[in-house]
Each structure stands twice: as structure tokens, then as C-alpha cells.
Write an enzyme that holds these catalytic residues in place. Structure first.
Site, PDB file in Angstrom:
ATOM      1  N   LYS A  77      99.791 106.875  55.248  1.00  0.00           N
ATOM      2  CA  LYS A  77      99.766 105.710  56.142  1.00  0.00           C
ATOM      3  C   LYS A  77     101.005 105.682  57.028  1.00  0.00           C
ATOM      4  CE  LYS A  77      97.132 102.938  52.853  1.00  0.00           C
ATOM      5  NZ  LYS A  77      97.158 101.768  51.958  1.00  0.00           N
ATOM      6  N   CYS A 136     102.766 101.646  52.640  1.00  0.00           N
ATOM      7  CA  CYS A 136     102.680 101.147  51.269  1.00  0.00           C
ATOM      8  C   CYS A 136     101.298 101.410  50.696  1.00  0.00           C
ATOM      9  CB  CYS A 136     102.909  99.636  51.230  1.00  0.00           C
ATOM     10  SG  CYS A 136     104.388  99.080  52.059  1.00  0.00           S
ATOM     11  N   ASP A 137     101.239 101.576  49.407  1.00  0.00           N
ATOM     12  CA  ASP A 137      99.957 101.620  48.722  1.00  0.00           C
ATOM     13  C   ASP A 137     100.195 101.228  47.269  1.00  0.00           C
ATOM     14  OD1 ASP A 137      97.053 102.558  49.407  1.00  0.00           O
ATOM     15  OD2 ASP A 137      97.421 103.141  47.326  1.00  0.00           O
ATOM     16  N   GLN A 138      99.129 100.744  46.645  1.00  0.00           N
ATOM     17  CA  GLN A 138      99.223 100.338  45.245  1.00  0.00           C
ATOM     18  C   GLN A 138      98.009 100.858  44.496  1.00  0.00           C
ATOM     19  OE1 GLN A 138      98.572  96.134  44.061  1.00  0.00           O
ATOM     20  NE2 GLN A 138     100.622  96.262  43.206  1.00  0.00           N
ATOM     21  N   ALA A 198     103.831 101.875  45.807  1.00  0.00           N
ATOM     22  CA  ALA A 198     104.604 102.900  46.509  1.00  0.00           C
ATOM     23  C   ALA A 198     105.018 102.412  47.885  1.00  0.00           C
ATOM     24  CB  ALA A 198     103.780 104.173  46.645  1.00  0.00           C
TER      25      ALA A 198
END
Length: 197
Positions: free
Chosen positions: A59, A75-77, A110
Site C-alpha cells: 500500500k 498500514c495493514d492489520q 503493520a
């Protein structure tokens, strides 16, 4: 003078956290197919934390290539139970299955900072959450109350709302649970000179 940060996300929660911390934020959602990126990782032995980091990097990189010179935060989760990774539920039956009654799961949040397609920094914050034993009838009533909000997060709950009632124990930082390891991000932004510090 603080630098404008580009948030490669459409998440109102992430944007609000950063704005509330006093940052100048512009949200530019990334154009990436997360499931397509993740598919080859599924049986490769990559950890759920690494999956979150890879997606956050994709991203940040994608947006930073569209915004030359800009500092971009991706960001990612992921939600993991052992090696199993969960995604946002598609429907209310999926939400019911995501409410992991009596089990402890991890939220892996993250964050990756990029400029001109180059990764400058990465971090994954991990929180451990133990859901209390939930009666099936309670789950049904809970999902009826929260409605479509249950479909907006990987765990089918928002800890900042009624979802807090689902838990008996939480270990980890609130910001990581909501989807952004905010304190490490702020520390790195200060180190980069992007914000006052």
C-alpha cells in the site's frame, strides 16, 4: 515545520488517530488487491505478522509511486489464531464465526513508511486478546445490536465500542488493536524529522 504525511488508507480510525496526535494527514487509499497479494503467501510459511507487513508495504509503495517526494504511511492489520489468518467477514454468518469465543487471538498491526517507492521503515505491533466464553444467544443479540459495524473489522468487533464487552483479557496497546502502532510511528516520524520532536 511538520511535513504532510500521506496515509495510504481509507480507514477513518487510522486517520483520526493521526489527526488527533496533531499530524497533518492526507488520506489517499492504495489501489492494491490485498487478497491477490496474499494468495501466494498462504502456504509459504509466512507468519501473520509478515503478511500484515507485506500488505502495508504494498500500500505504501503504490501510493508513494503516485505521489513523488511525499512521505507515505501504509498500514495493514491481520487477525491470527495460531497460523490461521482471518479477514473482514463478508456477512453476518461470517461475523458470527469470527467471534472466537473462549480463545486468544492476535492482532498484528503493520506500519511502513515509504518515499518514492523506497521503504524507509517498517514495524509490526502485536496485541493478544482473549475473548470470554460467549453464549450463542448473546452472540446473536450482540451482532443484531452492532449491525453492519461487525463487517468493518477483521475480528467482527470494534474494541472502541460495544466490542469491548466480548473480552476477558487484553495484552497490548490500544492503538495497535485499533489498527495502527501509533507510538512507534510517531517515534520514527520524529527520527526522520517529519514532525516536531
Amino acid at each position: 515545520m511538520a511535513e504532510k504525511i500521506i496515509l495510504a488508507s481509507g480507514s477513518p480510525f487510522r486517520k483520526a488517530m493521526l489527526v488527533n496526535a496533531g499530524l497533518d494527514i492526507e488520506a489517499v487509499p492504495a489501489d492494491v488487491d490485498e487478497r491477490a497479494l496474499e494468495a501466494p503467501l498462504k502456504d509459504s510459511g509466512v507468519s501473520p505478522e509478515d503478511v500484515a507487513s507485506i500488505l502495508a508495504e504494498a500500500k505504501a509503495t503504490e501510493v508513494s509511486e503516485r505521489r513523488p517526494g511525499a512521505l507515505v504511511l501504509g498500514c495493514d492489520q491481520t487477525l491470527s489464531l495460531g497460523d490461521e489468518v482471518f479477514h473482514k467477514p463478508a456477512d453476518m454468518e461470517g461475523a458470527r464465526r469470527h467471534l472466537l469465543s473462549g480463545k486468544t487471538h492476535q492482532l498484528n498491526s503493520a506500519a511502513v513508511l515509504c518515499r518514492d517507492g523506497e521503504v524507509l521503515w517498517r514495524h509490526v505491533g502485536v496485541a493478544s486478546l482473549t475473548m470470554r466464553k460467549l453464549d450463542p444467544a448473546f452472540i446473536g443479540r450482540h451482532l443484531a445490536r452492532v449491525g453492519a459495524k461487525a463487517l468493518g473489522s477483521v475480528g467482527a468487533y470494534q474494541i472502541e465500542g460495544e466490542g469491548i464487552q466480548l473480552f476477558e483479557k487484553i495484552e497490548g496497546d490500544y492503538f495497535t488493536i485499533v489498527g495502527l502502532p501509533l507510538l512507534p510511528v510517531l517515534k520514527e516520524l520524529r527520527a526522520l524529522g517529519a514532525i516536531d520532536g
